[in-house]
Each structure stands twice: as structure tokens, then as C-alpha cells.
Design a protein around this motif. Structure first.
Motif, PDB file in Angstrom:
ATOM      1  N   GLU A  92    -125.930  23.674  43.829  1.00 53.14           N
ATOM      2  CA  GLU A  92    -124.659  24.328  43.484  1.00 53.14           C
ATOM      3  C   GLU A  92    -124.917  25.614  42.702  1.00 53.14           C
ATOM      4  N   ILE A  93    -125.828  25.556  41.746  1.00 54.86           N
ATOM      5  CA  ILE A  93    -126.166  26.735  40.945  1.00 54.86           C
ATOM      6  C   ILE A  93    -126.786  27.813  41.830  1.00 54.86           C
ATOM      7  N   GLY A  94    -127.651  27.406  42.743  1.00 53.84           N
ATOM      8  CA  GLY A  94    -128.307  28.342  43.648  1.00 53.84           C
ATOM      9  C   GLY A  94    -127.340  29.065  44.575  1.00 53.84           C
ATOM     10  N   GLU A  95    -126.225  28.427  44.910  1.00 57.24           N
ATOM     11  CA  GLU A  95    -125.222  29.055  45.762  1.00 57.24           C
ATOM     12  C   GLU A  95    -124.530  30.213  45.055  1.00 57.24           C
ATOM     13  N   GLY A  96    -124.486  30.182  43.725  1.00 56.09           N
ATOM     14  CA  GLY A  96    -123.966  31.301  42.954  1.00 56.09           C
ATOM     15  C   GLY A  96    -122.464  31.492  42.980  1.00 56.09           C
ATOM     16  N   GLY A  97    -121.711  30.489  43.338  1.00 55.10           N
ATOM     17  CA  GLY A  97    -120.261  30.625  43.362  1.00 55.10           C
ATOM     18  C   GLY A  97    -119.616  30.350  42.016  1.00 55.10           C
ATOM     19  N   CYS A  98    -118.300  30.530  41.968  1.00 56.70           N
ATOM     20  CA  CYS A  98    -117.582  30.234  40.734  1.00 56.70           C
ATOM     21  C   CYS A  98    -116.830  28.909  40.837  1.00 56.70           C
ATOM     22  N   VAL A  99    -116.816  28.291  42.024  1.00 56.06           N
ATOM     23  CA  VAL A  99    -116.204  26.977  42.233  1.00 56.06           C
ATOM     24  C   VAL A  99    -117.206  26.132  43.007  1.00 56.06           C
ATOM     25  N   ASP A 100    -117.501  24.929  42.499  1.00 57.10           N
ATOM     26  CA  ASP A 100    -118.467  24.094  43.212  1.00 57.10           C
ATOM     27  C   ASP A 100    -117.878  23.568  44.513  1.00 57.10           C
ATOM     28  N   SER A 101    -118.741  23.156  45.414  1.00 52.74           N
ATOM     29  CA  SER A 101    -118.320  22.781  46.767  1.00 52.74           C
ATOM     30  C   SER A 101    -117.369  21.596  46.805  1.00 52.74           C
ATOM     31  N   SER A 102    -117.436  20.730  45.825  1.00 52.47           N
ATOM     32  CA  SER A 102    -116.538  19.566  45.839  1.00 52.47           C
ATOM     33  C   SER A 102    -115.106  19.930  45.442  1.00 52.47           C
ATOM     34  N   HIS A 103    -114.897  21.094  44.842  1.00 54.00           N
ATOM     35  CA  HIS A 103    -113.553  21.491  44.412  1.00 54.00           C
ATOM     36  C   HIS A 103    -112.998  22.671  45.204  1.00 54.00           C
ATOM     37  N   GLN A 104    -113.732  23.189  46.151  1.00 52.79           N
ATOM     38  CA  GLN A 104    -113.280  24.356  46.894  1.00 52.79           C
ATOM     39  C   GLN A 104    -112.005  24.096  47.679  1.00 52.79           C
ATOM     40  N   SER A 105    -111.871  22.928  48.272  1.00 49.20           N
ATOM     41  CA  SER A 105    -110.658  22.643  49.058  1.00 49.20           C
ATOM     42  C   SER A 105    -109.422  22.621  48.174  1.00 49.20           C
ATOM     43  N   MET A 106    -109.537  22.104  46.962  1.00 55.13           N
ATOM     44  CA  MET A 106    -108.395  22.070  46.052  1.00 55.13           C
ATOM     45  C   MET A 106    -107.999  23.498  45.643  1.00 55.13           C
ATOM     46  N   VAL A 107    -108.975  24.347  45.387  1.00 56.21           N
ATOM     47  CA  VAL A 107    -108.689  25.738  45.018  1.00 56.21           C
ATOM     48  C   VAL A 107    -107.996  26.453  46.179  1.00 56.21           C
ATOM     49  N   MET A 108    -108.440  26.224  47.395  1.00 57.37           N
ATOM     50  CA  MET A 108    -107.816  26.856  48.563  1.00 57.37           C
ATOM     51  C   MET A 108    -106.363  26.414  48.723  1.00 57.37           C
ATOM     52  N   ILE A 109    -106.080  25.137  48.493  1.00 61.16           N
ATOM     53  CA  ILE A 109    -104.705  24.648  48.577  1.00 61.16           C
ATOM     54  C   ILE A 109    -103.842  25.321  47.516  1.00 61.16           C
ATOM     55  N   MET A 110    -104.341  25.398  46.285  1.00 60.34           N
ATOM     56  CA  MET A 110    -103.581  26.032  45.212  1.00 60.34           C
ATOM     57  C   MET A 110    -103.346  27.515  45.508  1.00 60.34           C
ATOM     58  N   MET A 111    -104.344  28.186  46.085  1.00 60.84           N
ATOM     59  CA  MET A 111    -104.186  29.598  46.429  1.00 60.84           C
ATOM     60  C   MET A 111    -103.133  29.785  47.522  1.00 60.84           C
ATOM     61  N   SER A 112    -103.082  28.871  48.465  1.00 58.50           N
ATOM     62  CA  SER A 112    -102.113  29.012  49.569  1.00 58.50           C
ATOM     63  C   SER A 112    -100.697  28.669  49.121  1.00 58.50           C
ATOM     64  N   LEU A 113    -100.541  27.893  48.067  1.00 62.24           N
ATOM     65  CA  LEU A 113     -99.206  27.512  47.603  1.00 62.24           C
ATOM     66  C   LEU A 113     -98.602  28.481  46.594  1.00 62.24           C
ATOM     67  N   CYS A 114     -99.404  29.366  46.041  1.00 63.96           N
ATOM     68  CA  CYS A 114     -98.883  30.262  45.005  1.00 63.96           C
ATOM     69  C   CYS A 114     -98.222  31.483  45.651  1.00 63.96           C
ATOM     70  N   PRO A 115     -97.283  32.124  44.924  1.00 66.85           N
ATOM     71  CA  PRO A 115     -96.653  33.339  45.456  1.00 66.85           C
ATOM     72  C   PRO A 115     -97.693  34.461  45.624  1.00 66.85           C
ATOM     73  N   GLU A 116     -97.419  35.387  46.537  1.00 61.42           N
ATOM     74  CA  GLU A 116     -98.376  36.438  46.840  1.00 61.42           C
ATOM     75  C   GLU A 116     -98.591  37.407  45.690  1.00 61.42           C
ATOM     76  N   ASP A 117     -97.600  37.573  44.829  1.00 60.45           N
ATOM     77  CA  ASP A 117     -97.700  38.561  43.760  1.00 60.45           C
ATOM     78  C   ASP A 117     -98.372  38.037  42.492  1.00 60.45           C
ATOM     79  N   VAL A 118     -98.921  36.816  42.552  1.00 59.27           N
ATOM     80  CA  VAL A 118     -99.569  36.267  41.369  1.00 59.27           C
ATOM     81  C   VAL A 118    -100.989  36.784  41.272  1.00 59.27           C
TER      82      VAL A 118
END
Length: 78
Positions: free
Chosen positions: A52-78
Motif C-alpha cells: 500500500e505504501i509503495g503504491e503511493g496513494g492517499c487512499v488505501d485499496s480497501s477504502h477506494q470504493s467507498m471514496v468513489m461512492i462518496m465522490m459520486s454522491l456529492c454536489p459538483e460544486d463541492v
């Protein structure tokens, strides 16, 4: 052990690392059936955290799907 331990069917290991930027990356591993040693579970979790550290992301792979759902549900201007 036994009744004092709640008759747990197994054990696991959870590890968390904090990046310099403050992001939290996590990894976890549970014992497989067949009498796996605690050391093997810990090594597997540590290797997963290093990946996970080697991938260098800011969200680990086990939580990426939850972040994507939250991003798709929020208004565009946020």
C-alpha cells in the motif's frame, strides 16, 4: 483462551501507517483455517501494508470504493 477469550474462532492483525501528508494507509490480515501461526498472519499484513505504501496513494485499496461512492454522491460544486 477458551471461555475467557469468548470462544473466538481465530485472530487477525491490523496495521496503520501515516504518511508525511497525514493520509492513513491500512492493511489487515486474518488467520486462515488450518492452524496458521500468528507470525505468518503478521508478516502477510506487513507485506500488504508495504505494498500500500509503495503504491503511493492517499487512499488505501480497501477504502477506494467507498471514496468513489462518496465522490459520486456529492454536489459538483463541492
Amino acid at each position: 483462551k477458551g471461555k475467557e477469550g469468548g470462544q473466538s474462532p481465530g485472530f487477525g492483525c491490523s496495521l496503520v501507517a501515516e504518511t508525511v501528508g497525514g493520509a492513513l494507509l491500512s492493511a489487515e490480515s486474518c488467520a486462515r483455517s488450518g492452524g496458521e501461526l500468528p507470525e505468518d498472519v503478521a508478516v502477510r499484513a506487513a507485506l500488504q501494508l508495504l505494498w500500500e505504501i509503495g503504491e503511493g496513494g492517499c487512499v488505501d485499496s480497501s477504502h477506494q470504493s467507498m471514496v468513489m461512492i462518496m465522490m459520486s454522491l456529492c454536489p459538483e460544486d463541492v
